[in-house]
Scaffold this active site. Sequence first.
Site, PDB file in Angstrom:
ATOM      1  N   GLU A  30       0.812  -1.209   0.000  1.00 36.11           N
ATOM      2  CA  GLU A  30       0.000   0.000   0.000  1.00 36.11           C
ATOM      3  C   GLU A  30       0.846   1.260   0.000  1.00 36.11           C
ATOM      4  O   GLU A  30       1.971   1.287   0.507  1.00 36.11           O
ATOM      5  CB  GLU A  30      -0.921   0.006   1.213  1.00 36.11           C
ATOM      6  CG  GLU A  30      -2.087  -0.911   0.977  1.00 36.11           C
ATOM      7  CD  GLU A  30      -3.109  -0.878   2.091  1.00 36.11           C
ATOM      8  OE1 GLU A  30      -4.292  -1.074   1.794  1.00 36.11           O
ATOM      9  OE2 GLU A  30      -2.737  -0.664   3.247  1.00 36.11           O
TER      10      GLU A  30
ATOM     11  N   CYS B 171       3.382   8.267   1.462  1.00 34.09           N
ATOM     12  CA  CYS B 171       3.956   7.238   2.331  1.00 34.09           C
ATOM     13  C   CYS B 171       4.051   5.963   1.512  1.00 34.09           C
ATOM     14  O   CYS B 171       3.039   5.489   0.988  1.00 34.09           O
ATOM     15  CB  CYS B 171       3.010   7.062   3.528  1.00 34.09           C
ATOM     16  SG  CYS B 171       3.479   5.713   4.614  1.00 34.09           S
TER      17      CYS B 171
ATOM     18  N   CYS C 255       6.992  -7.892   6.397  1.00 34.92           N
ATOM     19  CA  CYS C 255       8.198  -7.428   7.092  1.00 34.92           C
ATOM     20  C   CYS C 255       8.697  -8.538   8.002  1.00 34.92           C
ATOM     21  O   CYS C 255       7.899  -9.224   8.637  1.00 34.92           O
ATOM     22  CB  CYS C 255       7.896  -6.169   7.911  1.00 34.92           C
ATOM     23  SG  CYS C 255       9.367  -5.512   8.746  1.00 34.92           S
TER      24      CYS C 255
ATOM     25  N   CYS D  44       7.376  -6.556  14.698  1.00 32.91           N
ATOM     26  CA  CYS D  44       7.022  -5.752  15.871  1.00 32.91           C
ATOM     27  C   CYS D  44       5.598  -6.105  16.326  1.00 32.91           C
ATOM     28  O   CYS D  44       4.713  -6.319  15.506  1.00 32.91           O
ATOM     29  CB  CYS D  44       7.099  -4.265  15.540  1.00 32.91           C
ATOM     30  SG  CYS D  44       8.751  -3.761  15.037  1.00 32.91           S
TER      31      CYS D  44
ATOM     32  N   CYS E  89       2.436  -3.971  15.092  1.00 27.62           N
ATOM     33  CA  CYS E  89       2.359  -3.624  13.670  1.00 27.62           C
ATOM     34  C   CYS E  89       1.700  -4.746  12.878  1.00 27.62           C
ATOM     35  O   CYS E  89       2.131  -5.901  12.957  1.00 27.62           O
ATOM     36  CB  CYS E  89       3.772  -3.367  13.153  1.00 27.62           C
ATOM     37  SG  CYS E  89       3.844  -3.110  11.373  1.00 27.62           S
TER      38      CYS E  89
ATOM     39  N   CYS F  33      -1.064   4.719  10.207  1.00 30.55           N
ATOM     40  CA  CYS F  33       0.138   3.900  10.440  1.00 30.55           C
ATOM     41  C   CYS F  33      -0.244   2.546  10.999  1.00 30.55           C
ATOM     42  O   CYS F  33      -1.049   2.450  11.910  1.00 30.55           O
ATOM     43  CB  CYS F  33       1.027   4.515  11.510  1.00 30.55           C
ATOM     44  SG  CYS F  33       1.592   6.112  11.120  1.00 30.55           S
TER      45      CYS F  33
HETATM   46  N1  SAH Z   1       9.808  -0.465   9.271  1.00 29.44           N
HETATM   47  C1  SAH Z   1       9.929   0.923   9.431  1.00 29.44           C
HETATM   48  C2  SAH Z   1       8.971   1.737   8.597  1.00 29.44           C
HETATM   49  C3  SAH Z   1       7.583   1.231   8.464  1.00 29.44           C
HETATM   50  S1  SAH Z   1       6.608   1.300   9.922  1.00 29.44           S
HETATM   51  C4  SAH Z   1       9.823   1.291  10.898  1.00 29.44           C
HETATM   52  O1  SAH Z   1       9.474   0.443  11.710  1.00 29.44           O
HETATM   53  O2  SAH Z   1      10.120   2.441  11.215  1.00 29.44           O
HETATM   54  C5  SAH Z   1       6.277   3.047  10.031  1.00 29.44           C
HETATM   55  C6  SAH Z   1       5.863   3.534  11.396  1.00 29.44           C
HETATM   56  O3  SAH Z   1       4.552   3.051  11.740  1.00 29.44           O
HETATM   57  C7  SAH Z   1       6.782   3.059  12.495  1.00 29.44           C
HETATM   58  O4  SAH Z   1       7.144   4.116  13.349  1.00 29.44           O
HETATM   59  C8  SAH Z   1       5.937   2.063  13.211  1.00 29.44           C
HETATM   60  O5  SAH Z   1       6.335   1.933  14.534  1.00 29.44           O
HETATM   61  C9  SAH Z   1       4.563   2.643  13.090  1.00 29.44           C
HETATM   62  N2  SAH Z   1       3.504   1.683  13.342  1.00 29.44           N
HETATM   63  C10 SAH Z   1       3.487   0.383  12.972  1.00 29.44           C
HETATM   64  N3  SAH Z   1       2.344  -0.196  13.388  1.00 29.44           N
HETATM   65  C11 SAH Z   1       1.622   0.754  14.022  1.00 29.44           C
HETATM   66  C12 SAH Z   1       0.338   0.769  14.635  1.00 29.44           C
HETATM   67  N4  SAH Z   1      -0.427  -0.301  14.664  1.00 29.44           N
HETATM   68  N5  SAH Z   1      -0.077   1.926  15.164  1.00 29.44           N
HETATM   69  C13 SAH Z   1       0.682   3.037  15.124  1.00 29.44           C
HETATM   70  N6  SAH Z   1       1.896   3.091  14.537  1.00 29.44           N
HETATM   71  C14 SAH Z   1       2.362   1.957  13.992  1.00 29.44           C
HETATM   72 FE1  SF4 Z   2       8.432  -3.998  10.216  1.00 23.59          FE
HETATM   73 FE2  SF4 Z   2       6.188  -2.987  11.184  1.00 23.59          FE
HETATM   74 FE3  SF4 Z   2       8.320  -3.251  12.772  1.00 23.59          FE
HETATM   75 FE4  SF4 Z   2       8.338  -1.376  10.830  1.00 23.59          FE
HETATM   76  S1  SF4 Z   2       6.975  -1.442  12.613  1.00 23.59           S
HETATM   77  S2  SF4 Z   2       9.967  -2.847  11.353  1.00 23.59           S
HETATM   78  S3  SF4 Z   2       7.128  -2.450   9.241  1.00 23.59           S
HETATM   79  S4  SF4 Z   2       7.173  -4.932  11.791  1.00 23.59           S
END
Ligand code: SAH
Ligand code: SF4
Length: 385
Positions: A93, A106, A113, A117, A120, A346
């Site tokens: 996306e 974005c 990934c 995390c 996420c 996000c």
């Molecule tokens: N992998 C990279 C970039 C993609 S994620 C990273 O982790 O920075 C982009 C941002 O979205 C990151 O700061 C991540 O912590 C945030 N993010 C991911 N899942 C989220 C969620 N469910 N709610 C709010 N922010 C989230």
């Molecule tokens: Fe990967 Fe999501 Fe963690 Fe970013 S926040 S590193 S996209 S798992």
Amino acid sequence: MTNPVNLLDLDLDGLAAFCEQLGEKRFRATQLFRWIHQRGVADFGQMSDLAKSLREKLAGHAHVTALPVISQHESKDGTIKWLFDVGGGNAIESVFIPEDDRGTLCISSQAGCAVGCRFCSTGHQGFSRNLTTGEIVAQLWFAEHFLRQHLKTDERVISNVVMMGMGEPLQNYDRLVPALRTMLDDHGYGLSRRRVTVSTCGVVPIIERLAQDCPVALAVSLHAPTDELREHLVPLNRKYPIDELLRTCTAYLAHAPRDFITFEYCMLDGVNDQPEHAQALIALMRQHGADGLRAKFNLIPFNPFPQSGLVRSPMPRVQAFGKLLNEAGIVTTVRKTRGDDIDAACGQLAGDVQDRTRVQERMARRRTVVLYPVPADAAQRKVVS
Ligand code: SAH
Ligand code: SF4
């Protein structure tokens, strides 16, 4: 030459080398690059100032192909989200976020990934594959030229790019760098280094390489003030703990286009949002601040998804946390949630594409409406909602 090359895969240097292989002068690459990226033209036949012989050669050895659009959703607030098909049942996306004087896109760097995390949805989905340079650039190419038609303007629409979509950009580094160079190139999108942001969960050795190769603005997803808590939220912290990460950030500042690093902090109810977390964060920033780290914080209210088992911090707690940081001299903002009604916030990206069978079904249905490959006149086509 063998297989036709997708020219979206090449930065200007790569395109110049390609032109040389075709027996053409390197400067032809500049003309070609401008046609593709500045004017959004994919059909070599329309590139009127290129010799006919070159256009014919190009048609035999190259193509400019974007990603098929599975769907496009426009939010009440003007945010637009596209779901692109990257094959094999995978989708990625991109989100366009218009603001007063800027337009931010974005974009994604990987399908899924590998970092995993907890908060996420992309992380929960697992890793499918790295995007190619062409697939990263195609998101910008399509969005920019689609939006110019959609908004009926000849002016540039996208002023900022953030690598904050799906995937960890620094785990797809070799494909990322030519894509960044195309964004920055004056003959490409001409974005300044401060308007292109790579967001990372902290792949330390690759941050060091980025500083040398292509130092754009850096955002680091921190989310916790201690290793113990961060390991729980961002598993990669076991490999690259906080102190090492912050020292690398300090060193990055010597190359960075901005004089601070942005730290992202996802606010999770009862997990990392208490006053003691704020105090620990302040102490951590003071310690590294003494070594030269300059930081801004961006608090992101967690966007929940069913499998996470986590809850968004109540807004008063997010505000209180931000107040503590600001009072300690750390500039902190709370991220506005945009495109909430279309799941474009996000961590919600592709939250609804985890079931690959469903994706394939949807693709099959929607391809009848959305053209493939995306044509230059896409803006005149019907928007699927
Ligand atoms: N992998 C990279 C970039 C993609 S994620 C990273 O982790 O920075 C982009 C941002 O979205 C990151 O700061 C991540 O912590 C945030 N993010 C991911 N899942 C989220 C969620 N469910 N709610 C709010 N922010 C989230
Ligand atoms: Fe990967 Fe999501 Fe963690 Fe970013 S926040 S590193 S996209 S798992």
